[in-house]
Scaffold this motif. Structure first.
Motif, short mmCIF file in Angstrom:
data_model
loop_
_atom_site.label_atom_id
_atom_site.label_comp_id
_atom_site.label_asym_id
_atom_site.label_seq_id
_atom_site.Cartn_x
_atom_site.Cartn_y
_atom_site.Cartn_z
N ALA A 187 0.71 -1.21 -0.03
CA ALA A 187 0.14 -0.08 -0.17
C ALA A 187 0.88 1.18 0.01
O ALA A 187 0.48 2.31 -0.19
N ASP A 188 2.34 1.16 0.36
CA ASP A 188 2.96 2.40 0.19
C ASP A 188 3.36 2.79 -1.26
O ASP A 188 3.61 3.68 -1.38
N LEU A 189 3.06 2.01 -2.01
CA LEU A 189 3.26 2.10 -3.44
C LEU A 189 1.95 2.19 -4.42
O LEU A 189 1.77 3.19 -5.27
N TYR A 190 1.11 1.28 -3.98
CA TYR A 190 -0.10 1.26 -4.88
C TYR A 190 -1.44 1.88 -3.86
O TYR A 190 -1.24 1.65 -2.76
N THR A 191 -2.36 2.31 -4.75
CA THR A 191 -3.55 2.75 -4.07
C THR A 191 -4.59 2.04 -4.64
O THR A 191 -4.77 1.97 -6.13
N PRO A 192 -5.35 1.14 -3.74
CA PRO A 192 -6.27 0.22 -4.47
C PRO A 192 -7.39 1.20 -5.08
O PRO A 192 -7.90 2.42 -4.70
N LEU A 193 -8.19 0.53 -6.26
CA LEU A 193 -9.18 1.12 -6.77
C LEU A 193 -10.59 1.09 -6.13
O LEU A 193 -10.58 0.66 -4.97
N ILE A 194 -11.32 1.81 -6.47
CA ILE A 194 -12.49 1.71 -5.56
C ILE A 194 -13.30 0.45 -5.31
O ILE A 194 -13.60 0.19 -4.05
N ARG A 195 -13.59 -0.40 -6.28
CA ARG A 195 -14.11 -1.80 -6.15
C ARG A 195 -13.17 -2.62 -5.34
O ARG A 195 -13.64 -3.14 -4.61
#
Length: 360
Positions: A187-195
């Motif tokens: 999560a420090d690199l990626y941001t999850p999509l809404i779904r």
């Protein structure tokens, strides 16, 4: 063979019949020194490694040219490693071609041949626990994390069945120290999509119910307060800001990612990484140039993710002109909840449409 270097030492080599103790911190240090020559400067590319995992990334006008460059750099690395008694495990090699959002052509099928072994490009590769796709989408990575979290929770739930077992405060410790890292790794690199964020929230709400032993009809805000676990959107923001602090406050001479940041970004040193890494930024679109430190937040989406990561530390300075030597006072301000936590979509990495990049 080894020798001791100190004032007055004979400076002669002596045979060594024993190795370093298992778990000793000197082992990785000696290994890093030993493989340091395997990181040559290559034009429009970079060689990075973590222990014995090496990555070679190159950029050119076509994927075919990238394949030729990768094969040439591999032969060069083998020639450097051979006199030192080192070899690469070629069968473990993986290849991926990065794509830009502007590319509409079919994915490239150009493979690479190393030591008479042919490797086709993959749709997804894993390195250091991160799952990468050609478009750098976060969905593939969090899908893998989502498949691991429920199994881990099922195993831990056996320690504390309803009505007996571990007390709630120990369940809270397990959730914070074991379940949250499994679910939020990357999560420090990626941001999850809404779904994908909604799917992650379902697992996190299950963790909160396991800690509090509440009914399934308990309101989510009450459940989070009773379990003393903040929502995932705040935990993800915390991970990203802590990663931003590590990036911005790291020594600029040994962290190549700092070569991408603008010179106006505050740092304890006025220098940046070696200029050899800036060759990756040649002929970029003006919208993809390093972002000024005081640029408005709304323009960050037009730039590479490293700009967004670094600018997450902007609210932490509060009038400072540079980061302090030690910043423990900044950490408690990271988890301050906002009234409406933003739920943004992750932005893929943008590059010049005229340049392609690949890595093995």
């Amino acid at each position: 063979m080894c020798r001791l270097l100190f004032q007055g030492s004979p400076r002669i080599f002596s045979p060594v019949a024993v190795g370093t103790p298992q778990g000793s911190p000197i082992s990785p240090l000696l290994f890093v020194i030993y493989v340091s020559p395997l990181h040559p400067v290559i034009p429009k590319g970079i060689v990075i490694s973590y222990v014995d995992d090496f990555v070679v990334t190159v950029s050119s006008s076509s994927h075919r040219c990238n394949v030729q460059l990768l094969q040439g750099h591999f032969r060069s690395l083998c020639s450097i490693a051979a006199p030192r008694g080192l070899t690469f495990s070629v069968p473990k090699t993986e290849l991926i071609h990065w794509r830009t959002p502007q590319e509409r052509s079919p994915p490239s099928t150009a493979g690479v041949r190393l030591d008479d072994l042919y490797f086709s490009p993959k749709d997804m590769v894993r390195w250091l626990g991160y799952w990468f796709t050609p478009s750098l989408s976060s969905s593939a990575h969090f899908s893998k994390r989502l498949s691991l979290a429920p199994g881990t929770l099922d195993t831990i739930e056996r320690l504390s069945p309803p009505g007996k077992g571990l007390p709630p405060y120990l369940c809270h410790r397990l959730a914070s120290s074991l379940l949250a890292p499994v679910l939020l790794y990357g999560a420090d690199l990626y941001t999850p999509l809404i779904r994908m964020q909604d799917k992650l929230d379902v697992v996190w709400h299950r963790v909160q119910r396991w800690i509090t032993n509440c009914f399934s009809s308990t309101p989510i805000p009450v459940l989070a307060i009773e379990a003393c676990l903040p929502p995932l959107v705040l935990l993800i923001e915390h991970c990203q800001r802590m990663a931003a602090l590590r990036v911005v406050c790291s020594p600029p001479k040994i962290n190549p990612v700092l070569a991408r940041l603008h010179k106006s970004v505050p740092n304890r040193s006025s220098s940046r990484s070696p200029l050899c890494h800036r060759s990756l930024l040649v002929k970029l679109n003006p919208a993809l140039h390093p972002l000024m430190w005081k640029a408005p937040w709304t323009t960050i989406r037009k730039h590479l993710p490293i700009d967004e990561i670094a600018h997450r530390t902007l609210p932490l300075l509060k009038g400072r002109s540079s980061f302090p030597l030690h910043n423990p006072q900044l950490v408690p301000t990271l988890l301050v909840p906002r009234r409406t936590p933003p739920r943004t979509r992750s932005q893929p990495l943008k590059r010049n449409p005229g340049q392609s990049s690949s890595y093995i």
